[in-house]
Design a protein around this motif. Structure first.
Motif, PDB file in Angstrom:
ATOM      1  N   THR A  63      -6.043  -0.186  -4.126  1.00  0.00           N
ATOM      2  CA  THR A  63      -5.463   0.361  -2.909  1.00  0.00           C
ATOM      3  C   THR A  63      -6.254   1.611  -2.574  1.00  0.00           C
ATOM      4  OG1 THR A  63      -3.286  -0.496  -3.476  1.00  0.00           O
ATOM      5  CG2 THR A  63      -3.354   1.308  -1.885  1.00  0.00           C
ATOM      6  N   TRP A 100      -8.274   3.908   0.936  1.00  0.00           N
ATOM      7  CA  TRP A 100      -7.886   4.255   2.308  1.00  0.00           C
ATOM      8  C   TRP A 100      -9.062   4.688   3.148  1.00  0.00           C
ATOM      9  CZ3 TRP A 100      -5.837   9.630   3.703  1.00  0.00           C
ATOM     10  CH2 TRP A 100      -6.046  10.580   2.686  1.00  0.00           C
ATOM     11  N   MET A 153      -4.365   2.536   5.367  1.00  0.00           N
ATOM     12  CA  MET A 153      -4.500   1.973   4.029  1.00  0.00           C
ATOM     13  C   MET A 153      -5.475   0.807   4.060  1.00  0.00           C
ATOM     14  SD  MET A 153      -1.473   1.017   1.373  1.00  0.00           S
ATOM     15  CE  MET A 153      -1.014   2.689   0.895  1.00  0.00           C
ATOM     16  N   ARG A 159       2.791   0.441  -2.849  1.00  0.00           N
ATOM     17  CA  ARG A 159       1.442   1.027  -2.921  1.00  0.00           C
ATOM     18  C   ARG A 159       1.554   2.417  -2.308  1.00  0.00           C
ATOM     19  NH1 ARG A 159      -2.753  -3.379  -3.032  1.00  0.00           N
ATOM     20  NH2 ARG A 159      -1.654  -5.357  -2.854  1.00  0.00           N
ATOM     21  N   LEU A 199       0.509   6.209  -1.434  1.00  0.00           N
ATOM     22  CA  LEU A 199      -0.661   7.051  -1.149  1.00  0.00           C
ATOM     23  C   LEU A 199      -0.173   8.431  -0.752  1.00  0.00           C
ATOM     24  CD1 LEU A 199      -3.537   7.879  -0.043  1.00  0.00           C
ATOM     25  CD2 LEU A 199      -2.943   6.637   2.038  1.00  0.00           C
ATOM     26  N   ASP A 208      -5.817   4.970  -8.559  1.00  0.00           N
ATOM     27  CA  ASP A 208      -6.709   5.014  -7.390  1.00  0.00           C
ATOM     28  C   ASP A 208      -7.659   3.825  -7.276  1.00  0.00           C
ATOM     29  OD1 ASP A 208      -5.660   7.582  -7.178  1.00  0.00           O
ATOM     30  OD2 ASP A 208      -7.397   8.512  -8.135  1.00  0.00           O
ATOM     31  N   ARG A 229      -3.468   7.599  -5.374  1.00  0.00           N
ATOM     32  CA  ARG A 229      -2.634   6.414  -5.143  1.00  0.00           C
ATOM     33  C   ARG A 229      -2.017   5.954  -6.459  1.00  0.00           C
ATOM     34  NH1 ARG A 229      -7.533   7.229  -3.759  1.00  0.00           N
ATOM     35  NH2 ARG A 229      -8.401   5.173  -4.153  1.00  0.00           N
ATOM     36  N   GLU A 241       0.166   2.310  -7.681  1.00  0.00           N
ATOM     37  CA  GLU A 241       0.913   1.093  -7.374  1.00  0.00           C
ATOM     38  C   GLU A 241       2.004   0.977  -8.410  1.00  0.00           C
ATOM     39  OE1 GLU A 241      -1.069  -2.574  -6.522  1.00  0.00           O
ATOM     40  OE2 GLU A 241      -2.909  -1.523  -5.953  1.00  0.00           O
TER      41      GLU A 241
END
Ligand code: C2O
Ligand code: CU
Ligand code: CU
Length: 479
Positions: free
Chosen positions: A142, A144, A164, A237, A239, A263, A283, A285
């Motif tokens: 994930t 960005w 994202m 997810r 951020l 990340d 990040r 998850e």
């Protein structure tokens, strides 16, 4: 084992800053959580995917009454979610429909710098477009996209230029994770803003060299959101897309959750937590299991003591999926013999922020590392004034691993790939860095006002074949 602390140094939490702006619970009715839709490719073949990403102005209804003037990618604010598949040839047309220059930075993608990477040397002028092509060779993650024109990164991100990006691969696809976008796999882009008269944002009015904050939490651009839970397990997810704010996340009932990704991708092993702190640009998850709840229950996600999202539990089918103890393999290359440990020092606060005693200069190359070499970097935060603050150290062009914190084990959820790591005051974090692609890459504090304020430097990743490539570098006058 379930971890129950935030790991970072409590005296350095942003709540102790002189300029700290506490979050306030918004006094507006709950609204459904906005889930930015997946961006449709312009064209797709078996090997290639084509996208157009448009930076545009718009208006967004956050609060009752007037709409807020905002910027976004293919959207009035934030962006549509972009999906890249590992191994595919990606072609992206970058269009700038804003009234000023911008850049399109792929934070967390291993792509060539400085132009494809989209840092400050890759301007797209107003009314113009440019084209980038790349093939990803990195694990599912994930990451960005955000604007990165120096020194206007903070203002542009604050206006809404952040989206994202999901990297997908076959390893992740085989793991027993939820992945129905918008149903059991959802983004939580955490930001904060201050709404002024007529519900407008005013970056200049709220300016603080230690990072702009606002009292209202926005989650995917939603004030006071709720989400309807219709599956037992939910993948979040998360951020930290804020300019400065740290988020200290926990659920009602101290509900434990499982972190599966950091990340740069899925972590080698799941980690169970009741608390999770994210610094800017990080990040995580996580998978939340609602098995102990029944229809009608509500589970709240908080940051410190302020509610962020209310999860409304509905009927769901029983899900007995067990996560394996081992998720993915993380490469652990040996350090190239003969290389010294590279020292990087982040110092100061306010206008005094620096890296290695210097302010960022666009035309100065601060360091060099050969592509393929593996080197330890020791990142030190010397800012201990009044308890000091955590500086989130970020690198472009690579995903690193965290080796130690002041010689001790990294935090239990830091065993995966990272591109941003929070460094406590008085601490030295050792990371292991390898560049796979040549290019010029920036590294900096991701409190975005610190980065714009000069707590940033750049490194040339070179090859033996081309040890001194020349790049057209921007300078402050051309910005
Ligand atoms: Cu989020 Cu220089 O990057
Ligand atoms: Cu970046
Ligand atoms: Cu900083």
């Amino acid at each position: 084992k379930v971890y129950t602390d935030y790991f970072f140094d409590e005296p350095a939490f942003n709540t102790h800053d002189g300029g700290y702006v506490p979050l306030e619970e918004a006094k507006v009715p709950q609204q459904p959580l906005n889930v930015p839709p997946l961006l449709k490719p312009d064209k797709e073949t078996a090997t290639d995917t084509y996208y157009t990403v448009v930076a545009q102005t718009g208006e967004t209804q956050f609060l009752p009454g007037a709409k807020t003037k905002t910027w976004g990618y293919n959207n009035s604010v934030l962006g549509q979610t972009i999906v890249f598949e590992k191994g595919k040839h990606i072609h992206v047309t970058l269009k700038n429909e804003l009234p000023e220059l911008t850049t399109f930075h792929w934070h967390g993608l291993n792509v060539i710098g400085p132009y494809v990477d989209g840092g400050c040397h890759a301007p797209v002028y107003p009314g113009k477009s440019s084209q980038i092509d790349f093939t990803l060779d990195q694990p599912a993650a994930t990451v960005w996209l955000h604007a990165h024109p120096c020194p206007e990164t903070a203002a542009q991100v604050y206006h809404g230029l952040a989206a994202m990006v999901l990297v997908k691969d076959e390893v992740e696809a085989k793991l027993p994770f939820p992945r129905n976008w918008g149903i059991d796999d959802i983004p939580l882009i955490l930001q904060d803003r201050r709404f002024h008269e007529n519900n407008q944002w005013d970056y200049r009015a709220d300016y603080d060299p230690d990072g702009v904050q606002g009292p209202t939490a926005l989650i995917n651009g939603t004030v006071n959101p709720y989400f309807d839970v219709t599956t037992q397990r939910l993948r979040l997810r998360i951020l930290d897309g804020a300019n400065r704010r740290e988020w200290r996340l926990h659920f009602s009932d101290d509900l434990a959750f499982t972190q599966i990704g950091s990340d740069g991708g899925i972590m080698p092993a799941p980690v169970k937590l009741t608390k999770l702190m994210l610094t800017c640009a990080e990040r995580a998850e996580v998978i939340v299991d609602f098995s102990q709840y029944k229809p009608g229950d509500e589970v709240t996600l908080y940051s410190d003591d302020v509610p962020l999202v209310r999860f409304r539990v509905h009927q769901f089918a029983t899900d007995e999926t067990q996560l394996p103890e081992h998720l993915v393999d993380i490469a652990d290359p040996t350090v190239t013999p003969g290389l010294p440990v590279r020292k990087v020092v982040m110092s100061g606060m306010d206008e005094e922020v620096m890296i290695d005693g210097k302010k960022f200069a666009m035309q100065r190359i601060d360091a060099r590392q050969k592509v393929g070499d593996v080197q330890y970097w020791d990142i030190t935060n010397t800012n201990t004034m009044n308890g000091g603050m955590v500086h989130p150290f970020h690198m472009h062009g690579t995903q690193f691993t965290v080796i130690s914190r002041n010689g001790h084990e990294p935090y239990p959820n830091e065993h995966g790939y990272k591109d941003t790591v929070g460094v406590n005051p008085g601490e030295t974090v050792r990371i292991k860095v390898k560049f796979d692609l040549p290019g010029l890459y920036m590294y900096h504090c991701h409190i975005i006002e610190h980065e714009d304020g000069g707590m940033m430097a750049q490194i040339l990743a070179y090859t033996a074949a081309d040890p001194n490539p020349s790049y057209k570098l921007m300078d402050m006058d051309t910005m």
